[in-house]
Write an enzyme that holds these catalytic residues in place. Structure first.
Site, PDB file in Angstrom:
ATOM      1  CG  PHE A 116      -2.385  -0.157   0.861  1.00 27.23           C
ATOM      2  CD1 PHE A 116      -2.874  -1.329   0.337  1.00 27.23           C
ATOM      3  CD2 PHE A 116      -3.268   0.895   1.046  1.00 27.23           C
ATOM      4  CE1 PHE A 116      -4.209  -1.458   0.003  1.00 27.23           C
ATOM      5  CE2 PHE A 116      -4.609   0.781   0.715  1.00 27.23           C
ATOM      6  CZ  PHE A 116      -5.082  -0.392   0.186  1.00 27.23           C
ATOM      7  CD  GLN A 229      -5.779  10.126   2.405  1.00 31.03           C
ATOM      8  OE1 GLN A 229      -6.511   9.191   2.730  1.00 31.03           O
ATOM      9  NE2 GLN A 229      -4.504  10.175   2.701  1.00 31.03           N
ATOM     10  CG  HIS A 231      -8.069   7.476  -2.921  1.00 29.92           C
ATOM     11  ND1 HIS A 231      -7.649   6.933  -4.111  1.00 29.92           N
ATOM     12  CD2 HIS A 231      -7.885   6.515  -1.983  1.00 29.92           C
ATOM     13  CE1 HIS A 231      -7.245   5.685  -3.898  1.00 29.92           C
ATOM     14  NE2 HIS A 231      -7.375   5.412  -2.615  1.00 29.92           N
ATOM     15  CG  LEU A 241     -11.588   4.151  -3.416  1.00 30.64           C
ATOM     16  CD1 LEU A 241     -10.753   5.411  -3.400  1.00 30.64           C
ATOM     17  CD2 LEU A 241     -11.559   3.475  -2.059  1.00 30.64           C
ATOM     18  CD  GLU A 244      -2.733   3.769  -1.320  1.00 32.04           C
ATOM     19  OE1 GLU A 244      -3.311   4.870  -1.260  1.00 32.04           O
ATOM     20  OE2 GLU A 244      -1.930   3.373  -0.467  1.00 32.04           O
ATOM     21  NE  ARG A 275      -4.882   6.334   0.060  1.00 29.68           N
ATOM     22  CZ  ARG A 275      -5.771   5.701   0.792  1.00 29.68           C
ATOM     23  NH1 ARG A 275      -6.498   6.380   1.662  1.00 29.68           N
ATOM     24  NH2 ARG A 275      -5.961   4.419   0.668  1.00 29.68           N
ATOM     25  CG  HIS A 340     -10.402   8.504   0.393  1.00 34.85           C
ATOM     26  ND1 HIS A 340     -11.421   7.687  -0.048  1.00 34.85           N
ATOM     27  CD2 HIS A 340      -9.560   7.707   1.104  1.00 34.85           C
ATOM     28  CE1 HIS A 340     -11.194   6.445   0.385  1.00 34.85           C
ATOM     29  NE2 HIS A 340     -10.075   6.437   1.096  1.00 34.85           N
ATOM     30  NE  ARG A 375      -7.177   7.380   6.067  1.00 35.01           N
ATOM     31  CZ  ARG A 375      -7.443   6.363   5.249  1.00 35.01           C
ATOM     32  NH1 ARG A 375      -6.820   5.211   5.391  1.00 35.01           N
ATOM     33  NH2 ARG A 375      -8.350   6.484   4.286  1.00 35.01           N
TER      34      ARG A 375
HETATM   35  C1  FAD Z   1     -14.850   4.050  -0.496  1.00 31.52           C
HETATM   36  C2  FAD Z   1     -13.938   4.023   0.696  1.00 31.52           C
HETATM   37  C3  FAD Z   1     -12.990   3.013   0.822  1.00 31.52           C
HETATM   38  C4  FAD Z   1     -12.131   2.983   1.921  1.00 31.52           C
HETATM   39  N1  FAD Z   1     -11.205   1.972   2.013  1.00 31.52           N
HETATM   40  C5  FAD Z   1     -10.394   1.914   3.110  1.00 31.52           C
HETATM   41  C6  FAD Z   1      -9.461   0.848   3.267  1.00 31.52           C
HETATM   42  O1  FAD Z   1      -9.363  -0.072   2.464  1.00 31.52           O
HETATM   43  N2  FAD Z   1      -8.663   0.856   4.358  1.00 31.52           N
HETATM   44  C7  FAD Z   1      -8.742   1.828   5.316  1.00 31.52           C
HETATM   45  O2  FAD Z   1      -7.998   1.767   6.292  1.00 31.52           O
HETATM   46  N3  FAD Z   1      -9.637   2.841   5.189  1.00 31.52           N
HETATM   47  C8  FAD Z   1     -10.463   2.894   4.119  1.00 31.52           C
HETATM   48  N4  FAD Z   1     -11.371   3.923   4.016  1.00 31.52           N
HETATM   49  C9  FAD Z   1     -11.565   4.831   5.143  1.00 31.52           C
HETATM   50  C10 FAD Z   1     -12.367   4.129   6.230  1.00 31.52           C
HETATM   51  O3  FAD Z   1     -13.256   3.215   5.646  1.00 31.52           O
HETATM   52  C11 FAD Z   1     -13.167   5.108   7.071  1.00 31.52           C
HETATM   53  O4  FAD Z   1     -12.372   6.172   7.491  1.00 31.52           O
HETATM   54  C12 FAD Z   1     -13.701   4.375   8.322  1.00 31.52           C
HETATM   55  O5  FAD Z   1     -14.380   3.196   7.958  1.00 31.52           O
HETATM   56  C13 FAD Z   1     -14.607   5.273   9.131  1.00 31.52           C
HETATM   57  O6  FAD Z   1     -15.217   4.494  10.126  1.00 31.52           O
HETATM   58  P1  FAD Z   1     -16.026   5.156  11.302  1.00 31.52           P
HETATM   59  O7  FAD Z   1     -16.494   4.032  12.164  1.00 31.52           O
HETATM   60  O8  FAD Z   1     -15.216   6.220  11.910  1.00 31.52           O
HETATM   61  O9  FAD Z   1     -17.265   5.883  10.599  1.00 31.52           O
HETATM   62  P2  FAD Z   1     -18.374   5.361   9.568  1.00 31.52           P
HETATM   63  O10 FAD Z   1     -18.188   3.967   9.175  1.00 31.52           O
HETATM   64  O11 FAD Z   1     -18.446   6.391   8.504  1.00 31.52           O
HETATM   65  O12 FAD Z   1     -19.706   5.409  10.443  1.00 31.52           O
HETATM   66  C14 FAD Z   1     -20.279   6.615  10.881  1.00 31.52           C
HETATM   67  C15 FAD Z   1     -21.538   6.303  11.665  1.00 31.52           C
HETATM   68  O13 FAD Z   1     -21.990   7.485  12.316  1.00 31.52           O
HETATM   69  C16 FAD Z   1     -23.381   7.601  12.210  1.00 31.52           C
HETATM   70  N5  FAD Z   1     -23.742   9.022  12.302  1.00 31.52           N
HETATM   71  C17 FAD Z   1     -23.136  10.082  11.714  1.00 31.52           C
HETATM   72  N6  FAD Z   1     -23.767  11.229  12.040  1.00 31.52           N
HETATM   73  C18 FAD Z   1     -24.783  10.889  12.859  1.00 31.52           C
HETATM   74  C19 FAD Z   1     -25.800  11.614  13.527  1.00 31.52           C
HETATM   75  N7  FAD Z   1     -25.919  12.943  13.408  1.00 31.52           N
HETATM   76  N8  FAD Z   1     -26.690  10.932  14.278  1.00 31.52           N
HETATM   77  C20 FAD Z   1     -26.611   9.575  14.400  1.00 31.52           C
HETATM   78  N9  FAD Z   1     -25.667   8.838  13.779  1.00 31.52           N
HETATM   79  C21 FAD Z   1     -24.771   9.483  13.021  1.00 31.52           C
HETATM   80  C22 FAD Z   1     -23.694   6.985  10.857  1.00 31.52           C
HETATM   81  O14 FAD Z   1     -25.028   6.557  10.800  1.00 31.52           O
HETATM   82  C23 FAD Z   1     -22.700   5.807  10.829  1.00 31.52           C
HETATM   83  O15 FAD Z   1     -23.268   4.684  11.461  1.00 31.52           O
HETATM   84  C24 FAD Z   1     -12.225   3.979   2.914  1.00 31.52           C
HETATM   85  C25 FAD Z   1     -13.166   4.977   2.804  1.00 31.52           C
HETATM   86  C26 FAD Z   1     -14.001   5.021   1.693  1.00 31.52           C
HETATM   87  C27 FAD Z   1     -14.970   6.165   1.585  1.00 31.52           C
END
Ligand code: FAD
Length: 561
Positions: A116, A229, A231, A241, A244, A275, A340, A375
């Protein structure tokens, strides 16, 4: 009608990986609920593709992982936090494996790992290109096994606090339109990113940075927000997306002269440079006329062969065909950079604690800071699981020794009154164009390359939008599933965040990681080896404080790849 609906010891806002992992760590003797504005499986974590980093091999070493992370961060990461994360990574991956995650395998049965960006060793563990889904499914199953309550489709609008202690949250129950209070002794935010600040983003519509803005409004500082960031490889148009992992498997980037242009930007690592570097390279190629009309370059996977493309990159194989009508086995895929990830977020220490008593944050909404100014790919999934767990541990400890404070009912009355007033506004401008103008401003003026003039213009534009927003209104005056109302509130959150990102970007007169100033093209450790923290002052204006970067073993050096 406004009422206190339920009381818990701990509530977790967000049902993505960070939130689910936090909830699983809450002491089972305590009452706990997870709150999500969407059905949990719609959280963005499920869309993660390429992998999760851990130094598993005997030839690899968590200290090398920490070094790569810190160098990748352009030395802005707090090194103690990065070390904690990288040392914990193998435990995290094996824990997920034992809980049931189906990782891809090497021929000898060990967990498969791929290269990566910015990593000196292939250490991204993956489940084809659906790593997020595989991890999420595991945590979801564990949450069912543990009988964890999930309040689905509850939209959190604000934190309820008493002096400097948290008392719960105020939510809109989306199904009924009721404004309800959920009281808790400890609150964990795991609300994800804010990609909707930009027009071109890999994030879904729900990523509106609610948690960051809510915390900020409650007086908790936001940290490192100027680092956004982009991507390098997203499909032009929808900006879906292309992981990577594709470059990790060996895909090439070409400009319109059929040159593998990365040789001019990162001679050694080429396409698997970090990135920020690859995104800037692509933008430069496009800006200097070596891109294709429509603003893209080509990602060529053909030499990887059908087997690798269809099995290890099956999702992006499908995406290219579905969204672009291009079969990557036969043709190169057009790609352009897109927003991203937010490196910045709610300021926490390395145990997910914030300055508000009883309030914790983890995952993308938090800035620990392990990612600093940039990141590395596959470090975010790791971040969610490492610091989600810490949030659960610390919240449990806190509740066991702290009785909590009474939920202040005026917190409910304030939000109910705001909604009532909003529904009674007539002839007001719709907020949709305001949101769109904000995203346009951020995309054109606070993107990959920045300078004082455009940042100032952006700030003026955002302030104007903020004024328009105060007078704007909604169309739907109903109670049930009123997404017009939610969109309005989210737009307010985005405006707050846009202001913080842009102000930080204007003040930081240097180039570091993802923050590239054409008028200050060099990193300046003398003045800017610091974190910026922003919180509102008593008049609601931005006020900035600074924190030193924690340095343990890795002296800042020039970053070459
Ligand atoms: C397409 C894509 C691919 C990716 N691939 C990778 C990868 O391969 N490896 C890697 O390390 N990272 C990757 N990332 C980044 C990583 O996936 C995310 O940064 C990470 O999953 C975020 O997780 P989280 O639990 O912080 O938030 P999220 O999974 O975004 O969850 C947020 C939660 O908060 C809740 N929420 C938000 N606001 C409110 C509100 N006002 N009231 C109630 N609930 C709310 C939502 O309902 C949701 O359940 C990727 C990101 C994307 C977009």
């Amino acid at each position: 009608m406004a009422e206190i609906l339920q009381r818990y010891d701990v509530i977790v806002i967000g049902a993505g990986l960070a939130g689910m992992r936090a909830a699983l760590e809450v002491d089972p003797r305590l009452s706990c609920a997870v709150i999500s504005k969407v059905y949990p499986v719609r959280s963005h974590s499920v869309a993660a593709q390429g992998g999760i980093n851990a130094a598993l091999d005997p030839e690899d070493n968590w200290k090398d992982h920490a070094f790569d992370t810190i160098k990748g961060s352009d030395y802005l990461a707090d090194q103690d936090a990065a070390e904690l994360m990288c040392e914990d990574a193998p435990r995290v991956v094996y824990e997920m494996e034992h809980w049931g995650t189906f990782f891809s395998r090497r021929p000898d049965g060990r967990i498969a790992q791929r290269s990566f960006g910015g990593q000196g060793y292939p250490r991204a563990c993956y489940a084809a290109d659906k790593t997020g889904r595989a991890l999420y499914q595991t945590l979801f199953e564990q949450s069912v096994r543990r009988n964890i309550t999930v309040l689905k489709e509850f939209f959190v609008m604000s934190l309820a606090t008493v002096e400097d202690q948290v008392a719960g949250v105020v939510c809109l129950e989306i199904r009924t339109g009721a404004v309800v209070g959920i009281a808790a002794k400890a609150v964990i935010f795991a609300t994800g990113g804010a990609g909707m600040l930009y027009l071109r983003t890999t994030n879904p519509y729900i990523n509106t940075g609610d948690g960051m803005a809510i915390a900020y409004r409650a007086g908790v500082a936001l940290k490192d927000m100027e680092f956004v960031q982009f991507h390098p490889t997203t499909l032009p148009g929808m900006n879906v997306l292309i992981t990577e992992g594709a470059r990790g498997e060996g895909a090439y980037l070409y400009n319109r002269d059929h040159e593998r242009f990365m040789v001019n930007y990162a001679e050694k690592l080429m396409e698997v440079a970090p990135r920020d570097i690859v995104s800037r390279a692509i933008e430069t190629e496009i800006n200097q006329g070596r891109g294709f009309d429509g603003g893209y370059v080509l990602l060529d996977l053909r030499h990887l062969g059908e087997n690798v493309i269809k099995h290890r990159l099956s999702e992006i194989y499908d995406f290219a065909i579905t969204y672009k009508g291009i079969n990557p086995v036969q043709e190169p895929v057009p790609v352009q950079p897109g927003q991203h990830y937010m490196m910045g977020g709610i300021a926490t220490n390395k145990y997910a604690e914030t300055t508000l008593v009883g309030f914790y944050a983890a995952g993308e909404c938090a800035a620990v800071s392990v990612h600093g100014a940039n990141r590395l790919g596959a470090n975010s999934l790791l971040d969610t699981l490492v610091f989600g767990r810490w949030a659960g541990i610390q919240a449990s400890k806190f509740v066991q020794s702290n009785p909590g404070v009474e939920f202040p009912t005026e917190a409910l009355r304030t939000q109910s009154a705001l909604i009532r007033e909003l529904k009674s506004r007539h002839g007001a401008e719709p907020y949709g164009p305001i949101r769109r103008a904000l995203r346009e401003t951020m995309t054109t003026k606070v993107g990959t390359f920045r300078d004082a003039e455009r940042l100032r213009q952006a700030l003026d534009a955002i302030e104007e939008l903020e004024e328009r927003y105060q007078r704007a209104g909604i169309h739907d005056r109903g109670d049930i599933f009123n997404y017009d109302l939610i969109g309005f509130i989210e737009t307010g959150f985005l405006i707050d965040l846009g202001k913080v990102v842009t102000t930080g970007a204007l003040m930081r007169q240097e180039s570091r990681g993802a923050h590239a100033r054409t008028d200050y093209p060099h990193r300046d450790d003398q003045k800017f080896l610091i974190h910026y923290l922003f919180s509102p002052n008593s008049r609601g204006q931005l006020s900035k404080t600074e924190e030193p970067v924690v340095i343990t073993h890795y002296e800042p050096k020039e970053r070459k790849y």
